[in-house]
Design an enzyme around this catalytic site. Structure first.
Site, mmCIF file in Angstrom:
data_model
loop_
_atom_site.group_PDB
_atom_site.id
_atom_site.type_symbol
_atom_site.label_atom_id
_atom_site.label_comp_id
_atom_site.label_asym_id
_atom_site.label_seq_id
_atom_site.Cartn_x
_atom_site.Cartn_y
_atom_site.Cartn_z
ATOM 1 C CE LYS A 16 0.912 1.256 4.449
ATOM 2 N NZ LYS A 16 1.594 2.485 4.863
ATOM 3 C CG ASP A 146 -1.004 -0.427 7.872
ATOM 4 O OD1 ASP A 146 -1.854 0.451 8.139
ATOM 5 O OD2 ASP A 146 0.218 -0.193 7.811
HETATM 6 P P1 ATP Z 1 3.993 -0.414 8.043
HETATM 7 O O1 ATP Z 1 3.975 0.289 6.722
HETATM 8 O O2 ATP Z 1 2.742 -1.246 8.298
HETATM 9 O O3 ATP Z 1 4.385 0.418 9.195
HETATM 10 P P2 ATP Z 1 6.461 -1.544 7.206
HETATM 11 O O4 ATP Z 1 6.166 -1.897 5.790
HETATM 12 O O5 ATP Z 1 7.213 -0.295 7.470
HETATM 13 O O6 ATP Z 1 5.101 -1.540 7.979
HETATM 14 P P3 ATP Z 1 7.136 -4.281 7.686
HETATM 15 O O7 ATP Z 1 7.804 -4.699 6.423
HETATM 16 O O8 ATP Z 1 5.725 -4.697 7.879
HETATM 17 O O9 ATP Z 1 7.244 -2.703 7.874
HETATM 18 O O10 ATP Z 1 8.062 -4.815 8.856
HETATM 19 C C1 ATP Z 1 8.249 -4.220 10.103
HETATM 20 C C2 ATP Z 1 9.045 -5.192 10.984
HETATM 21 O O11 ATP Z 1 8.210 -6.318 11.278
HETATM 22 C C3 ATP Z 1 10.271 -5.745 10.291
HETATM 23 O O12 ATP Z 1 11.399 -5.024 10.664
HETATM 24 C C4 ATP Z 1 10.341 -7.209 10.742
HETATM 25 O O13 ATP Z 1 11.301 -7.387 11.754
HETATM 26 C C5 ATP Z 1 8.969 -7.515 11.352
HETATM 27 N N1 ATP Z 1 8.200 -8.571 10.616
HETATM 28 C C6 ATP Z 1 7.485 -9.545 11.168
HETATM 29 N N2 ATP Z 1 6.885 -10.314 10.257
HETATM 30 C C7 ATP Z 1 7.221 -9.819 9.054
HETATM 31 C C8 ATP Z 1 6.917 -10.194 7.713
HETATM 32 N N3 ATP Z 1 6.138 -11.245 7.423
HETATM 33 N N4 ATP Z 1 7.433 -9.447 6.716
HETATM 34 C C9 ATP Z 1 8.205 -8.367 7.007
HETATM 35 N N5 ATP Z 1 8.551 -7.998 8.251
HETATM 36 C C10 ATP Z 1 8.066 -8.702 9.283
#
Ligand code: ATP
Length: 312
Positions: A16, A146
């Site tokens: 997203k 989210d």
């Molecule tokens: P958001 O935009 O919802 O804040 P994000 O995209 O910035 O999230 P994610 O990629 O969802 O961040 O990951 C945040 C943290 O969650 C990562 O640093 C990781 O350690 C942990 N994590 C747990 N499960 C997962 C997964 N399936 N994929 C990615 N990261 C994960």
């Protein structure tokens, strides 16, 4: 008699971008009140859910090394949450989840949430649960703000912590370029930085979301470009000052406008056309302001089964 092992199910799930993200006050539960417009993009993860003797998480692709492979993985948390919801807790350990990541980790594009949503859809197909998307979205909301949006996809207005969704009419496809940074940014740290900036002064806040809704219904990327706004951008740029240069470079390369996606550090640029997006992506990739670039379009649907017995 041999037990019949159901075939694995593969689900594709979108990332997203927040076209508009207004961060309000901190609530009593510690979360900020949000008003946001999400758009689901064609940059996706693929999640395969299979029956197994023991719990397994395997992760491949973009940023795989920084994703946990134990019970902390959001996909495994989704397995436990759905198993508890349908009273099959004793079977939660008998699931293998394979994540093929295209969405950058800790990139502000909700990759972990996407995997959780995909796992809910995959496990309900694997276990042949008669469970609708609305019921799944209640389980999804317990896993993260989210996660419900990744189930529905499209374009939606999110309120509360972002988990209360209303679809928004979005005509035509919008074309995006995404610039990935070298390292991720922690979402709680970005919110903490915003609180600090607001305590010290008065960083600018985005206006109403209503004009964004109008621009989406007109389908004009030029109108949308003028309205992209994210209250977390100042905080993300404060923690990662190089993002200012990335945002400028995208516009110099021909994008209509750029924004930090969610809590960053991924920068998202809206472009006039698919061709223009390809040109901007190539020029940005060579400008030395990001790790790599991708093109994507949106809106796209939410988590969908694409392989295994239940494939369309
Ligand atoms: P958001 O935009 O919802 O804040 P994000 O995209 O910035 O999230 P994610 O990629 O969802 O961040 O990951 C945040 C943290 O969650 C990562 O640093 C990781 O350690 C942990 N994590 C747990 N499960 C997962 C997964 N399936 N994929 C990615 N990261 C994960």
């Amino acid at each position: 008699m041999l037990a019949v092992v159901p075939p694995p199910v593969t689900v594709r799930v979108p990332s997203k971008v927040n076209l508009h993200l207004s961060v309000g006050d901190v609530r009593d539960d510690g979360f900020h009140e949000l008003t946001t417009i999400f758009q689901a993009l064609s940059l996706t993860d693929e999640v395969t859910v299979a029956a197994s003797e023991e719990p397994v998480v395997e992760v491949y692709g973009e940023g795989a090394k920084s994703v946990p492979t134990d019970g902390d993985n959001l996909a495994m948390r989704a397995v436990r949450a759905l198993a508890a919801h349908v009273g099959r807790e004793d079977e939660a350990d008998k699931v293998r989840v394979v994540l093929r990541k295209g969405i950058p980790v800790a990139g502000g594009m909700a990759g972990g949430s996407a995997d959780a949503a995909a796992t809910l859809v995959g496990l309900s197909a694997l276990w042949k649960l008669e469970i609708g998307r609305e019921e799944l979205s209640h389980v999804a909301a317990t896993l993260g703000s989210d996660v419900p949006f990744a189930l529905y996809g499209g374009t939606a207005l999110g309120t509360g912590r972002g988990e209360e969704l209303v679809p928004v009419l979005s005509r035509h496809q919008f074309h995006w370029v995404l610039a990935f940074d070298q390292r991720g940014l922690s979402t709680p740290k970005v919110y903490g930085e915003l609180d600090r900036l607001r305590a010290d002064g008065d960083p600018p806040r985005v206006g109403s979301h209503a004009p964004v809704v109008e621009a989406l219904s007109s389908g004009d990327p030029r109108q949308l470009a003028l309205l992209l706004g994210n209250d977390l951008q100042a905080a993300a740029v404060s923690l990662r000052p190089g993002l200012r240069r990335t945002l400028r470079a995208g516009v110099n390369a021909g994008a209509l406008a750029g924004t930090v996606s969610g809590s960053g550090p991924t920068c998202a640029f809206v472009c006039e056309s698919a061709e223009s997006a390809l040109e901007v992506a190539a020029e940005l990739a060579g400008a030395g302001v990001c790790r790599t670039t991708r093109v994507a379009h949106g809106p796209v649907p939410g988590a969908r089964v694409v392989g295994g017995e239940d494939a369309p």
